[in-house]
Design an enzyme around this catalytic site. Sequence first.
Site, PDB file in Angstrom:
ATOM      1  N   ASN A  74      -0.144   8.462   8.158  1.00 38.05           N
ATOM      2  CA  ASN A  74      -1.113   8.918   7.166  1.00 38.05           C
ATOM      3  C   ASN A  74      -2.496   8.377   7.509  1.00 38.05           C
ATOM      4  OD1 ASN A  74       0.394   6.380   5.484  1.00 38.05           O
ATOM      5  ND2 ASN A  74      -1.843   6.338   5.465  1.00 38.05           N
ATOM      6  N   THR A  76      -5.782   6.464   5.708  1.00 38.24           N
ATOM      7  CA  THR A  76      -5.970   5.563   4.572  1.00 38.24           C
ATOM      8  C   THR A  76      -7.379   5.728   4.043  1.00 38.24           C
ATOM      9  OG1 THR A  76      -4.393   3.965   5.473  1.00 38.24           O
ATOM     10  CG2 THR A  76      -5.933   3.158   3.805  1.00 38.24           C
ATOM     11  N   LYS A  98      -3.108   8.112   2.151  1.00 35.59           N
ATOM     12  CA  LYS A  98      -2.903   7.066   1.151  1.00 35.59           C
ATOM     13  C   LYS A  98      -4.264   6.694   0.591  1.00 35.59           C
ATOM     14  CE  LYS A  98      -1.873   2.631   2.071  1.00 35.59           C
ATOM     15  NZ  LYS A  98      -1.052   1.420   2.359  1.00 35.59           N
ATOM     16  N   LYS A 100      -6.523   4.386  -1.931  1.00 37.28           N
ATOM     17  CA  LYS A 100      -6.596   3.135  -2.674  1.00 37.28           C
ATOM     18  C   LYS A 100      -7.146   3.403  -4.073  1.00 37.28           C
ATOM     19  CE  LYS A 100      -5.153   0.118   0.354  1.00 37.28           C
ATOM     20  NZ  LYS A 100      -4.048  -0.830   0.113  1.00 37.28           N
ATOM     21  N   ASP A 131      -2.178   3.767  -3.761  1.00 39.48           N
ATOM     22  CA  ASP A 131      -1.817   2.362  -3.608  1.00 39.48           C
ATOM     23  C   ASP A 131      -2.684   1.533  -4.542  1.00 39.48           C
ATOM     24  OD1 ASP A 131      -1.072  -0.156  -2.823  1.00 39.48           O
ATOM     25  OD2 ASP A 131      -1.849  -0.006  -0.782  1.00 39.48           O
ATOM     26  N   ASN A 133      -1.989  -1.840  -5.154  1.00 36.42           N
ATOM     27  CA  ASN A 133      -1.892  -3.262  -4.782  1.00 36.42           C
ATOM     28  C   ASN A 133      -1.536  -4.162  -5.968  1.00 36.42           C
ATOM     29  OD1 ASN A 133      -4.327  -2.459  -2.476  1.00 36.42           O
ATOM     30  ND2 ASN A 133      -2.466  -3.520  -1.822  1.00 36.42           N
ATOM     31  N   GLU A 157       2.335   3.374  -4.524  1.00 36.82           N
ATOM     32  CA  GLU A 157       2.684   2.127  -3.851  1.00 36.82           C
ATOM     33  C   GLU A 157       2.253   0.917  -4.690  1.00 36.82           C
ATOM     34  OE1 GLU A 157       1.344  -0.089   0.259  1.00 36.82           O
ATOM     35  OE2 GLU A 157       1.819   2.052   0.338  1.00 36.82           O
ATOM     36  N   ASP A 185       5.671  -2.733  -1.899  1.00 39.39           N
ATOM     37  CA  ASP A 185       5.051  -3.345  -0.724  1.00 39.39           C
ATOM     38  C   ASP A 185       5.026  -4.860  -0.898  1.00 39.39           C
ATOM     39  OD1 ASP A 185       3.495  -4.204   1.381  1.00 39.39           O
ATOM     40  OD2 ASP A 185       1.661  -3.227   0.721  1.00 39.39           O
ATOM     41  N   LYS A 209       6.006  -4.209   6.636  1.00 44.14           N
ATOM     42  CA  LYS A 209       4.923  -4.569   7.548  1.00 44.14           C
ATOM     43  C   LYS A 209       5.428  -5.664   8.477  1.00 44.14           C
ATOM     44  CE  LYS A 209       1.381  -3.168   4.264  1.00 44.14           C
ATOM     45  NZ  LYS A 209       0.203  -3.529   3.447  1.00 44.14           N
TER      46      LYS A 209
END
Length: 342
Positions: A74, A76, A98, A100, A131, A133, A157, A185, A209
Amino acid sequence: MPATAITTYAIAMRTRFRGITERRGMIWRGPAGWAEWSPFEDYAPAEAVPWLRAAQEQADRDFPSPVRDQVPVNCTIPVVDPKTAFRMASESGCRTAKVKVADPGSKPSDDLARVAAVRAALGPAGRVRVDANGAWDVDEALAALTELSAFGLEYAEQPCGTVEELAQLRRRLRDRGPVVPIAADESIRRADDPYRVAELEAADIAVLKVQPLGGVRACLEIAERIGLPVVVSSAVETSIGIRAGIALAAALPELPYACGLNTIRLLTDDIARQPLIAENGMLPVGRVDPDPDAIRRCTAPDTVAAAWRARLEETLHVAGEDPGGLGADPPEHGQRIQDVMR
């Protein structure tokens, strides 16, 4: 530069990402090839030990045999304005993005506009994932994902910080919210027990990761034991570090999702002779070597290099006290790293 010398790099980010404006780390060459050690600078030495295990594996051992010769990826999209987000997605060549979201400095409406721009850039057939986080609590995540689901999200995510919150959110989404799969994640890579995600049925997808989890083989074991579809992502490394992520993605028996390994464009430079930048949404599986001129460009100032050397020494010390050590032969590896540092 001697073939085995450690180099500390410092490369500016194009856009602030994960709170940083410059990515820093170390590279060196071992018997099997080049390795990268680049734990985020807010990580304590104990957290940096798995990153060192991953670097040891990359330097000292051949990667597992691949089952594919290229890996889908993907693009980002960081926290940028909608116009920039549209351009980044359009120019990436990827069919998955993806995005953020949930940045402390932005509003929910900013997230909506950014995701809408990416959806417009990719069209209805493109895949869009977000995502957060871990920035939302359960209620905030439910509200945000209810709105964002209008753009046909592939998954969200780490919408919440804890495994328990992810499990609660997943139940609420399943019972009465929009259908948005959950990917874990941080709940895997920074957890004492990465398998708790599966135990609590807190996610539909596992994001792995390589550096934070201790290497390609460690990730393959987690993937087998956790029993969830896997997305392999980078930790915003140079191409040297991303090569290990490609090795993991190439060795997985199944790879149903595009991987988050196409992150070189987030940096203003790279160390590799041929930077790992996707073409038509794919990255090749192959050798990656540094370019001497790029190393000279990217070498960190002496003060930064000294701080990273001290950090590596401290991590080696902590790793030496860890029963797991640095792998099969930690004293030899630790001595070799110390020799390289001299």
